[in-house]
Design a protein around this motif. Structure first.
Motif, PDB file in Angstrom:
ATOM      1  N   THR A  83       6.485   4.950  -7.774  1.00  0.00           N
ATOM      2  CA  THR A  83       5.760   5.037  -6.507  1.00  0.00           C
ATOM      3  C   THR A  83       6.276   6.205  -5.682  1.00  0.00           C
ATOM      4  OG1 THR A  83       7.303   3.415  -5.576  1.00  0.00           O
ATOM      5  CG2 THR A  83       5.177   2.587  -6.332  1.00  0.00           C
ATOM      6  N   GLN A  84       5.346   6.847  -5.007  1.00  0.00           N
ATOM      7  CA  GLN A  84       5.713   7.943  -4.113  1.00  0.00           C
ATOM      8  C   GLN A  84       6.049   7.366  -2.745  1.00  0.00           C
ATOM      9  OE1 GLN A  84       2.770  11.028  -3.881  1.00  0.00           O
ATOM     10  NE2 GLN A  84       3.743  12.052  -2.142  1.00  0.00           N
ATOM     11  N   SER A  92       3.514   6.227   0.304  1.00  0.00           N
ATOM     12  CA  SER A  92       2.142   6.323  -0.195  1.00  0.00           C
ATOM     13  C   SER A  92       1.327   5.091   0.189  1.00  0.00           C
ATOM     14  CB  SER A  92       2.132   6.517  -1.715  1.00  0.00           C
ATOM     15  OG  SER A  92       2.874   5.500  -2.357  1.00  0.00           O
ATOM     16  N   THR A  94      -2.511   2.953  -0.799  1.00  0.00           N
ATOM     17  CA  THR A  94      -3.739   2.802  -1.564  1.00  0.00           C
ATOM     18  C   THR A  94      -4.673   1.849  -0.837  1.00  0.00           C
ATOM     19  OG1 THR A  94      -4.750   2.182  -3.684  1.00  0.00           O
ATOM     20  CG2 THR A  94      -2.814   0.934  -3.020  1.00  0.00           C
ATOM     21  N   PRO A 103      -1.450   1.238 -12.672  1.00  0.00           N
ATOM     22  CA  PRO A 103      -2.099   2.550 -12.542  1.00  0.00           C
ATOM     23  C   PRO A 103      -2.230   3.015 -11.095  1.00  0.00           C
ATOM     24  CG  PRO A 103      -3.245   1.237 -14.179  1.00  0.00           C
ATOM     25  CD  PRO A 103      -2.248   0.323 -13.522  1.00  0.00           C
ATOM     26  N   LYS A 129       0.836   4.762  -9.733  1.00  0.00           N
ATOM     27  CA  LYS A 129       0.977   6.137 -10.189  1.00  0.00           C
ATOM     28  C   LYS A 129      -0.075   7.056  -9.583  1.00  0.00           C
ATOM     29  CE  LYS A 129       2.831   4.403 -14.566  1.00  0.00           C
ATOM     30  NZ  LYS A 129       2.643   4.302 -16.036  1.00  0.00           N
ATOM     31  N   GLN A 130      -1.251   6.485  -9.321  1.00  0.00           N
ATOM     32  CA  GLN A 130      -2.350   7.268  -8.753  1.00  0.00           C
ATOM     33  C   GLN A 130      -3.019   6.451  -7.640  1.00  0.00           C
ATOM     34  OE1 GLN A 130      -4.237   7.993 -12.810  1.00  0.00           O
ATOM     35  NE2 GLN A 130      -4.530  10.004 -11.878  1.00  0.00           N
ATOM     36  N   ARG A 153      -6.919   6.264  -6.815  1.00  0.00           N
ATOM     37  CA  ARG A 153      -7.910   5.703  -7.750  1.00  0.00           C
ATOM     38  C   ARG A 153      -8.826   4.721  -7.023  1.00  0.00           C
ATOM     39  NH1 ARG A 153      -6.023   5.294 -13.623  1.00  0.00           N
ATOM     40  NH2 ARG A 153      -7.364   3.468 -13.671  1.00  0.00           N
TER      41      ARG A 153
END
Length: 516
Positions: free
Chosen positions: A364-365, A368, A370, A405, A408-409, A412
């Motif tokens: 994980t950044q 961040s 999501t 996922p 990591k991104q 998405r």
């Protein structure tokens, strides 16, 4: 090394007595430690971390510096979901099944074979799994499934349970965390809330006064002045000493009883909130929130001190929305989770949207975010993926999808996945907003809310109306029809329980086919 040379068809060969004796020059990455920090009844707004696009009045009320710290070091999920009440969420997390699928659609009574449903004049209780989850086949009124901790233990993890279990009724295998695959159990049993958070009351274990909700295992803290949240944290950290000594990966499921009722003041923080002008109930609640946050900080500090924080995943989650019944909460009913509508027990956002944070060092950044929705059954496949378990033997069909996922991104987006909530039960005697006999489905920005009793449907655009105040059902009839069809199809596929019409003995029709 035992090496034998021999000839095969004229070719010199080497026989190795054990292939493991060769050393791979590449370093072997150790399995990550995994911690699930689960809070009971904590709302999306019960934190100084904003999970919306703005800081709210409630965010400013609460003090949760360690949640802020975790958010700054990991990832924040703004659209994380659980179920309206506790046991369905906990069973979904440990099995990977949606509540409509596993059939434990309401909270389980600690007493075996006693449904927790409130009585109703028109509807009888749905045939749900009133005794909860069982890792053993053939137990009446339970769902048989393979629990997540048992799979982790088989893969070499040292598994620790601390706090609230509440997967099954007394007298069934699901009541005991040891039967779920935990090597250590601290204070987990069949009850869904503590009789008391106070050591002065022995956490409920007073002679002649103890009930099924009395918290077990913590005798050494009786009369110590230590709040239950702190006692559980101390015991959980003690339990970590063994796997750390062994250099063995661990799975810690720290499932606090806080902040479930009874509301009782954590004296370390209570006066702060009274001084802010909060009423007694809300000051008690806020003090319990801050005590829970201190626990999170103590866990993070311990990992750092032991120099294992760089290989430990921490996941923070709540099992349902914040309680909005007043009393025991203060203020006006169903305003405690604003801007979200309603609270615990409801399929509106206030009852199902949760604060969720994940920190996985190296994945994980820091800081961040999501916005992609996830739901609590997604923890099962996600944790297995984190543990590197690709093949496993589980008796149930898993509905969840791994959120690895997204770690990591985070950008998405999947607007096609449908999320289902199904509550064919009567939680409280009087109907409230989105409470009792309700179902819901979210797909992308759209959410349909279905009243099982009347057959009526509401439609909301969560992108523009997070508070679910503008019912668009009349304006968008085709969208309602399409979403109800998806909901009905999924409930039928899962053989979801439906309330029974007392007058006929038949179940209510599926969504889209009318009500009573």
């Amino acid at each position: 090394m035992n090496i034998k040379r021999f000839l095969v068809h004229g070719i010199c060969c080497i026989s190795i007595s054990s292939y493991a004796q060769f050393k791979d020059p590449r370093p072997v990455k150790p399995l990550p430690n995994i911690i699930v920090f689960l809070v009971d009844d904590m709302g999306w707004e019960d934190t100084s971390v904003p999970f919306w696009n703005q800081l709210t009045v409630l965010n400013k009320r609460y003090r949760t510096p360690n949640m802020e710290r975790l958010a700054s070091e990991g990832m924040k999920f703004t659209n994380a979901y659980a179920t309206p009440v506790c046991t369905p969420s906990r069973v979904s997390m440990i099995t990977g099944m949606n509540a409509a699928h596993h059939g434990v659609t309401n909270w389980t009574s600690p007493r075996k074979d006693i449904p927790a449903d409130a009585p109703d004049d028109e509807l009888g209780a749905a045939p749900w799994m009133i005794n909860g989850l069982s890792p053993v086949q053939g137990i009446a009124n339970t769902v048989y499934a393979t629990p997540l901790p048992s799979l982790l233990k088989a893969a070499g993890y040292y598994t620790i349970h601390a706090g609230k279990a509440h997967w099954g009724a007394m007298g069934t295998p699901g009541a005991n965390p040891y039967n779920m695959g935990f090597l250590v159990n601290i204070a987990g049993h069949a009850a869904g809330h503590p009789q008391s958070y106070l050591s002065e009351e022995n956490y409920g274990n007073m002679p002649g006064k103890a009930t099924a909700q009395a918290v077990p295992d913590l005798e050494e803290y009786y009369g110590s002045g230590i709040f239950l949240t702190e006692a559980l944290t101390r015991e959980a950290l003690k339990a970590l000493e063994e796997p750390i000594r062994r250099h063995q990966p661990f799975y810690l499921y720290l499932a606090h009883y806080a902040v479930h009722a009874p509301l009782q003041a954590d004296k370390n923080y209570y006066q702060r909130y009274l001084a802010m002008g909060l009423d007694t109930a809300e000051a008690q609640y806020a003090s319990m929130i801050e005590g829970m946050d201190k626990s999170l900080g103590e866990v993070m500090d311990y990992l750092h001190t032991q120099k294992i924080d760089g290989n430990t995943i921490i996941m923070f989650m709540s099992d349902n929305g914040g309680l909005s019944l007043a009393p025991p909460r203060g203020g006006r009913p169903h305003t405690q989770n604003l801007p979200l509508r309603a609270g615990k027990g409801s399929v509106y956002e206030g009852g199902i949207r949760e604060p969720m944070l994940v920190k996985w060092p190296g994945v994980t950044q820091a800081g961040s975010v999501t916005d992609q929705p996830i739901i609590i059954e997604d923890y099962f496949p996600a944790i297995l993926e984190m543990a590197g378990i690709k093949l496993y033997d589980a008796v149930q069909t898993v509905d969840g999808k791994s959120f690895v996922p997204l770690l990591k991104q985070p950008a998405r987006v999947d607007s096609t996945r449908s999320f289902v909530w199904h509550y064919p039960n009567k939680w409280i005697p009087d109907d409230g907003p989105g409470i009792n006999y309700k179902s819901a489905l979210r797909q992308g920005r759209w959410k349909v809310v279905y009243d099982q009793r009347s057959g009526a449907a509401e439609l909301y655009d969560l992108q523009t109306d997070i508070g679910e105040q503008k019912d668009l059902a009349r304006r968008e009839p085709q969208k309602v029809k399409a979403l109800l069809a998806l909901l009905s199809q999924q409930l039928q596929q899962w053989h979801a329980p439906m309330p029974v019409i007392k007058a006929t003995g038949k179940p209510l029709p599926w969504p889209g086919a009318g009500g009573l």
